[in-house]
Motif scaffolding. Structure first.
Motif, short mmCIF file in Angstrom:
data_model
loop_
_atom_site.label_atom_id
_atom_site.label_comp_id
_atom_site.label_asym_id
_atom_site.label_seq_id
_atom_site.Cartn_x
_atom_site.Cartn_y
_atom_site.Cartn_z
N ASP A 397 0.88 -1.17 0.00
CA ASP A 397 0.00 0.00 0.00
C ASP A 397 0.91 1.21 0.00
O ASP A 397 1.90 1.23 0.72
CB ASP A 397 -0.85 0.06 1.28
N GLU A 405 -4.01 6.05 2.22
CA GLU A 405 -3.73 5.11 1.12
C GLU A 405 -4.09 5.72 -0.24
O GLU A 405 -5.21 6.13 -0.47
CB GLU A 405 -4.55 3.84 1.34
N GLY A 408 -3.07 0.64 -3.78
CA GLY A 408 -3.06 -0.70 -3.20
C GLY A 408 -2.68 -1.67 -4.30
O GLY A 408 -3.18 -1.54 -5.42
MG MG Z 1 -6.59 -1.02 -0.42
#
Ligand code: MG
Ligand code: 4AD
Length: 482
Positions: A397, A405, A408
């Motif tokens: 991440d 974030e 990902g």
């Molecule tokens: Mg994610």
């Protein structure tokens, strides 16, 4: 006569005898000075009206929001702040805008909330004009980056039968009636009678289909709308957002991290190089917004400095296990300031933890990798040599300051047997994903990819704080206006 864009007029290298400009009035001062904007640039062109020879009737109709066309001479401006202005000879009102009724009046300083309710008109403000031009340039940069590297752009389906993330947060797609729904003998909805003769939903990710293409074309990327019915009413979540998902055959996790870092730095640099005026404006907006915040909550860097910082510094790569150690020993954890206290290895990281790592501890973008297997999706590659009970997967991440974030991704589980076992454990329908398993049955190989949330990137680059303000018509729980 063809009209010229305001941007081109302002960038002219000489004065010009006769020009035509068309746009919307931003302001009209002293019955004389029109600030005209046509969306081609954040900058307005000043149009000077000869008010003594213009009928009062016409002057009254030059109101904020009105569409006008002016013909005149492009002359050097005596006023500060602009090189050229138009000495108007002929002015035509194309579309009136009732000053009493037009909601976007600059002098009222409309709030972001008010502007969200008027998403169809907010783009007529400097702020939203700037954001949407930056968004457009960033999407061009995305295509540029991958096309230059020979990636193939793949359009994965929007309606699909699969739940790529296995998180079940999907919008159903059906043509069945709500009353009198066809049922099977055991009382369940009979999707066999539905349009696709099966259960379908809006895609949560194009990854699984993308993988099948990567296993033939080598390097692919998707860039399309993605839908999540998660009920997260936050400033980082949309129910409809755009995602960029590259997938590369023969890449491992390290290659994946290198690609993601290089890609993000490229698109940010591209925006810096191509959106100077808009970014300068947005930097000023952010400074203004932060004046009302306590010192401790203000950003340490101004917008352009922050963007340059990301270009000039490597992202810090940290394993999940190292991150947990840092978090466990952190002051907010010990003083129980986190809402979710980190006690044990295996805990899922909340955004408060991610932001602590990025904003307080490392003070730079961070790539976390090798997460516990049971908090990540089924398709991620199981690490070799992990302790029983402490299995990790080759996940990553990318965490950004102020955002959390932004990316990902993972190396994928390319071993058929291991993947099947994982799917069985999670009760994922093998039949439904049989096509996906074919990538592992025929010519399987190491491969990796990631997803970048486009709006989170736009948030970062524009310095806005709410994701609803970086997409034209946001869809969030309780809101699908327009
Ligand atoms: Mg994610
Ligand atoms: O981490 P996510 O769920 O990963 C995937 O969907 C993988 N299939 C990607 C891949 O490996 N090809 O989502 C990827 C990114 C997140 O990091 C975040 O930036 C963004 O998509 N994202 C959202 N953005 C706005 N609103 C939401 N509800 C989002 N959910 C995820």
């Amino acid at each position: 006569m063809k009209h010229t864009k305001v941007k081109d007029l302002l960038n002219s290298t000489t004065t010009l005898q006769e020009v035509n400009a068309k746009g919307w009035v931003r302001t009209f001062r002293n019955n004389q000075f029109i600030a005209l904007n046509d969306g081609s640039t954040i900058n307005n062109i000043q149009c000077v009206v000869d008010f003594e020879n213009t009928p009062d009737e016409t002057l009254k109709r030059i109101t904020t929001g009105a569409a006008i066309s002016v013909i005149g001479t492009l002359i050097e401006s005596k006023g500060a702040g602009q090189k050229y202005e138009i000495q108007v000879n002929k002015l035509e009102i194309l579309g009136d805008s009732d000053a009493e009724k037009f909601p976007i009046q600059p002098k009222n300083k409309p709030s972001l909330d008010f502007l969200r309710e008027n998403a169809h008109l907010r783009v007529r403000t400097n702020m939203f004009g700037a954001i949407m031009r930056v968004r457009s340039v960033l999407s061009f940069a995305v295509h540029n980056y991958f096309q230059q590297k020979g990636f193939v752009y793949v359009n994965t389906p929007i309606i699909t039968g699969s739940d790529a993330e296995g998180a079940g947060e999907m919008f159903k797609v059906t043509a069945l009636p709500f009353d009198n729904t066809p049922r099977t003998e055991d009382g369940k909805v009979n999707y066999k009678e539905d349009f696709f003769e099966k259960e379908t939903n809006l895609t949560v990710s194009g990854q699984l289909e993308g993988e099948t293409y990567a296993m033939a074309l080598g390097q692919i990327y998707t860039f399309g709308p993605t839908f999540r019915a998660e009920n997260s009413n936050t400033s980082r979540h949309l129910a409809e957002f755009w995602m960029i998902e590259p997938e590369v055959a023969f890449n491992d996790l390290d290659d994946n991290m290198d690609l993601a870092e290089d890609f993000i730095q490229y698109v940010i640099k591209y925006a810096l190089d191509n959106c100077q005026d808009d970014l300068k404006f947005l930097e000023g907006r952010l400074l203004d917004e932060e004046k009302s915040k306590p010192q401790a909550e203000r950003s340490e860097m101004a917008l352009l400095e922050k963007l340059n910082f990301v270009l000039e510094n490597n992202f810090k790569r940290v394993s999940y296990t190292e991150a947990i150690d840092i978090l466990r020993d952190s002051t907010p954890n010990k003083k129980k300031k986190f809402q979710y206290i980190i006690n044990e290895w295996g805990a899922d990281l909340q955004s408060e933890h991610e932001r602590y790592l990025v904003e307080k501890h490392f003070k730079c973008p961070v790539i976390l990798f090798d997460y516990p297997a049971n908090i990540k999706a089924f398709y991620m590659r199981l690490n070799d040599n992990t302790e029983p009970g402490r299995e990790t997967v080759r996940a990553m991440d990318i965490l950004f300051p102020g955002i959390g974030e932004i990316v990902g991704g993972s190396e994928r589980e390319e071993r058929y047997d291991v993947l099947i076992e994982k799917m069985k454990a999670l009760e994922i329908d093998e039949e439904e994903l049989s096509w996906y398993l074919d990538t592992r049955r025929f010519g399987s190989a190491t491969h990796a990819g990631f997803g970048l949330g486009f709006e989170r990137l736009v948030l970062f680059v524009t310095g806005m704080t709410n994701i609803r303000d970086v997409i034209p018509f946001p869809r969030t729980p309780g809101n699908a206006e327009f």
